[in-house]
Design an enzyme around this catalytic site. Structure first.
Site, PDB file in Angstrom:
ATOM      1  N   ASP A  52     -18.375 -20.256 -32.979  1.00  0.00           N
ATOM      2  CA  ASP A  52     -18.678 -20.772 -34.316  1.00  0.00           C
ATOM      3  C   ASP A  52     -17.450 -20.593 -35.202  1.00  0.00           C
ATOM      4  OD1 ASP A  52     -19.714 -21.297 -36.930  1.00  0.00           O
ATOM      5  OD2 ASP A  52     -21.713 -20.847 -36.194  1.00  0.00           O
ATOM      6  N   SER A  90     -22.463 -25.721 -39.702  1.00  0.00           N
ATOM      7  CA  SER A  90     -22.867 -25.380 -38.335  1.00  0.00           C
ATOM      8  C   SER A  90     -24.176 -26.035 -37.915  1.00  0.00           C
ATOM      9  CB  SER A  90     -23.017 -23.862 -38.187  1.00  0.00           C
ATOM     10  OG  SER A  90     -21.770 -23.256 -38.349  1.00  0.00           O
ATOM     11  N   THR A 111     -26.707 -22.515 -35.260  1.00  0.00           N
ATOM     12  CA  THR A 111     -26.254 -22.985 -33.944  1.00  0.00           C
ATOM     13  C   THR A 111     -27.375 -23.000 -32.909  1.00  0.00           C
ATOM     14  OG1 THR A 111     -23.994 -22.302 -34.364  1.00  0.00           O
ATOM     15  CG2 THR A 111     -24.641 -22.533 -32.051  1.00  0.00           C
ATOM     16  N   GLU A 130     -23.375 -18.496 -27.864  1.00  0.00           N
ATOM     17  CA  GLU A 130     -22.645 -18.610 -29.116  1.00  0.00           C
ATOM     18  C   GLU A 130     -21.918 -17.320 -29.458  1.00  0.00           C
ATOM     19  OE1 GLU A 130     -23.156 -19.606 -33.860  1.00  0.00           O
ATOM     20  OE2 GLU A 130     -24.776 -18.592 -32.840  1.00  0.00           O
ATOM     21  N   ASP A 173     -17.033 -17.113 -37.160  1.00  0.00           N
ATOM     22  CA  ASP A 173     -17.239 -17.806 -38.431  1.00  0.00           C
ATOM     23  C   ASP A 173     -17.390 -16.821 -39.592  1.00  0.00           C
ATOM     24  OD1 ASP A 173     -17.977 -20.373 -39.814  1.00  0.00           O
ATOM     25  OD2 ASP A 173     -19.834 -19.267 -40.159  1.00  0.00           O
ATOM     26  N   HIS A 197     -15.124 -16.392 -42.948  1.00  0.00           N
ATOM     27  CA  HIS A 197     -15.709 -16.557 -44.290  1.00  0.00           C
ATOM     28  C   HIS A 197     -15.370 -15.368 -45.190  1.00  0.00           C
ATOM     29  CE1 HIS A 197     -17.861 -20.269 -43.980  1.00  0.00           C
ATOM     30  NE2 HIS A 197     -18.648 -19.869 -43.000  1.00  0.00           N
ATOM     31  N   ASP A 224     -17.878 -25.582 -33.387  1.00  0.00           N
ATOM     32  CA  ASP A 224     -18.580 -26.548 -34.227  1.00  0.00           C
ATOM     33  C   ASP A 224     -17.652 -27.135 -35.281  1.00  0.00           C
ATOM     34  OD1 ASP A 224     -18.476 -24.006 -35.323  1.00  0.00           O
ATOM     35  OD2 ASP A 224     -20.594 -23.901 -35.828  1.00  0.00           O
ATOM     36  N   HIS A 225     -16.754 -26.285 -35.813  1.00  0.00           N
ATOM     37  CA  HIS A 225     -15.842 -26.711 -36.873  1.00  0.00           C
ATOM     38  C   HIS A 225     -14.738 -25.680 -36.955  1.00  0.00           C
ATOM     39  CE1 HIS A 225     -17.489 -23.411 -39.120  1.00  0.00           C
ATOM     40  NE2 HIS A 225     -18.701 -23.854 -38.834  1.00  0.00           N
ATOM     41  N   HIS A 242     -15.073 -23.648 -44.339  1.00  0.00           N
ATOM     42  CA  HIS A 242     -14.767 -24.310 -43.074  1.00  0.00           C
ATOM     43  C   HIS A 242     -13.565 -25.230 -43.257  1.00  0.00           C
ATOM     44  CE1 HIS A 242     -19.279 -23.869 -41.838  1.00  0.00           C
ATOM     45  NE2 HIS A 242     -18.647 -22.719 -41.927  1.00  0.00           N
TER      46      HIS A 242
HETATM   47 ZN   LIG Z   1     -19.622 -20.990 -41.481  1.00  0.00          ZN
END
Ligand SMILES: [Zn+2]
Ligand SMILES: *[C@@H]1O[C@H](CO)[C@@H](O)[C@H](O)[C@H]1NC(C)=O
Ligand SMILES: *[C@@H]1O[C@H](CO)[C@@H](O)[C@H](O)[C@H]1NC(C)=O
Ligand SMILES: *[C@@H]1O[C@H](CO)[C@@H](O)[C@H](O)[C@H]1NC(C)=O
Length: 511
Positions: free
Chosen positions: A54, A104, A167, A325, A330, A334, A371-372, A447
């Site tokens: 993620d 996500s 996810t 995952e 992620d 963040h 995902d990104h 993101h």
């Molecule tokens: Zn995120």
């Protein structure tokens, strides 16, 4: 001064790299490997594994590679991640139907259900509007996990986040709001219109997901129930207002199965996967802690969970689908905590390596993607072997201060002290929770919008090449496994006619 010392050190430790023979023979070896790929692996994929990092953008992959190498005493750049060893790589365009920079939930719908969707929604098409319960009905889309289950395969979900987080939830839920984790998070109106929370859908939509492992325990228990691991801590109590105990209900459902519910690492490792049909592991009330801060008594590593999951799932002669995952890469980003994000990535890579040892490329298609991305990067003309969390080798020629190689475009690390940029020489920028500087202050870093990589190996892995829409991924995986919508190429296989290609015959023998 600093620069010349670095050059001296890196030259001393890479003497062989001065010899053209070193580079030529390595490249020739790589060329031979590439040539051997001309004979395509067109077997039927009995097993499918998707590893999802993620927020694992390409800059994160590169930095994690260097970290992995440096953790074992090398300069790092030349190291190979497990995912780097996969023969095929493609790029995925990650945008959501209503967002240039994706989230996500919408992306999970793409790489699990094969359909691009709006941000914030899971398992519904772009006709569904975020937060509007009554736009769910008729717009549900199903996932490859369900296609695999319908085809008789075992299926599993393993994550370091809550098992009902964005996810994993697109694998089983149809929900117009990723935040509807249990009924307590839902507006009354949505409940009245008949929408169901994601935790409930985990157990009801696909009745037997054979392996479920991750966090999110509190969403399964009634709101008057204390947590088993943190008794008396109010924030970890059950959340459910409907009074249901989804774990007890799950246990009751499989009377003639060997099922295990576990909530700590010790009980997980005590299980013999050969004697388990179904397993539910909920190791935290919410997300796992970061791997660097993991309580090794209570929380398994991602690698340990993946190993157990594969050992349980692979007993099915029809094969399995497993979604893994690495969910907290992620979160590290963040929070602007690059060290946490990169250690999470290294652990995901370790799990990928372990899965590779437990499966074969002859019958297992493994895909690794994200995902990104994030607005994370590293630069600054750092010399070879520069510590990945270290400083660039020069001062800014504008404010005359040092800067870390790793920086964020935005986020909580924005530091202006007395009107000027913070002097990082005075802070411990190598500690686990250091927040790298960012250009724009935000409580949470965002993101990123650029493409992410798709690494693949195993049957039909070559179909993942070039620049593709993200929702292409489950179409390839389903095609390779002869599940889901297009199975025409599998006919000769299922008829067991005399004309089917040798590669299919081989796949059959492996079954
Ligand atoms: Zn995120
Ligand atoms: C759906 O719900 C929204 C409020 O969330 C309401 O404005 C709308 O009229 C409803 N549509 C239908 C067809 O019931
Ligand atoms: C929670 O509430 C239910 C229903 O009122 C009750 O049956 C149950 O014993 C309660 N549990 C606890 C742990 O208080
Ligand atoms: C930054 O901090 C270091 C160490 O405290 C100090 O030597 C240096 O002069 C400072 N640089 C600036 C521009 O303030």
């Amino acid at each position: 001064h600093v620069l010349s010392v670095f050059i001296l050190v890196s030259c001393r430790c890479s003497e062989k790299e001065k010899n053209p023979l070193y580079w030529n023979s390595a490249a020739q070896h790589t060329l031979q490997n590439a040539l051997s790929l001309q004979e395509l692996n067109k077997n039927i994929a009995k097993n499918l594994i998707l590893f999802l990092g993620d927020g694992m953008g390409i800059s994160t992959v590169t930095a994690a590679r260097i970290l992995k190498g440096q953790l074992s005493g090398h300069s790092g750049e030349e190291t190979q991640l497990e995912m780097d060893k996969f023969p095929y790589v493609a790029l995925a365009k990650t945008y959501n139907t209503n967002a240039q920079v994706a989230d996500s939930a919408g992306t999970a719908t793409a790489y699990l259900c094969g359909v691009k969707a709006n941000e914030g929604t899971v398992g519904v098409s772009a006709a569904a509007i975020r937060g509007q319960c009554n736009t769910t009905y008729g717009n549900e889309v199903t996932s490859i996990l369900k296609w695999a289950k319908d085809a008789g395969k075992s299926v599993g979900i393993v994550t370091t986040t809550r098992v009902n987080h964005a996810t994993p939830s697109a694998a089983y839920a149809h929900c117009v709001n990723r935040e509807w984790l249990s009924d307590a998070e839902m507006p009354l109106e949505a409940l009245q219109e008949g929408c169901k929370d994601i935790a409930l859908q985990l157990f009801e939509n696909i009745p037997n997901i054979d392996v479920i492992m991750g966090g999110g325990r509190k969403y399964m228990f009634p709101s008057n129930m204390s947590d088993v691991e943190y008794p008396g801590e109010h924030k970890h109590m059950g959340t459910r207002r409907d009074g249901r105990n989804l774990v007890e209900e799950w246990k009751d459902r499989f009377k003639n199965h060997v099922t295990y519910y576990v909530w700590n690492r010790k009980d997980l490792l005590a299980i013999n996967p050969n004697n388990v049909d179904s397993m539910l592991g909920l190791f935290e009330p919410g997300d796992f802690p970061y791997d660097l801060e993991r309580n090794v008594e209570t929380d398994p590593s991602l690698t340990e969970m993946v190993e157990t999951a594969i050992k349980i799932l692979r007993k099915n002669p029809q094969g399995f689908y497993l979604l893994v995952e690495g969910g907290r890469i992620d979160h590290g980003h963040h929070e602007g905590k690059a060290k946490q994000a990169l250690h999470e990535t290294v652990e995901l890579d370790r799990a990928i390596g372990r899965a590779g040892l437990l499966t074969s490329i002859h019958d297992t298609l493994t895909v690794v993607t994200a995902d990104h991305s994030h607005v994370f990067n590293f630069g600054g003309y750092t010399p070879r072997g520069n510590p990945i969390f270290g400083l660039a080798p020069m001062l800014s020629d504008v404010d005359q201060k040092p800067f870390t190689s790793i920086l964020y475009g935005n986020g909580p690390g924005y530091k202006i002290v007395n009107g000027v940029r913070e002097n990082v020489s005075a802070v411990d920028y190598k500690q686990n929770n250091y927040q790298a500087q960012s250009a724009v202050p935000l409580r949470l870093e965002t993101h990123g919008g650029e493409d992410v990589a798709i690494f693949s190996k195993g049957p039909m892995a070559h179909l993942l090449h070039g620049v593709k829409e993200q929702n292409y991924i489950p179409h390839v995986m389903a095609y390779a496994a002869c599940i889901g919508q297009n199975r025409l190429h599998c006919r000769s296989f299922s008829n067991r006619g005399p004309q089917f290609p040798a590669s299919l015959a081989k796949a059959m023998l492996l079954c």
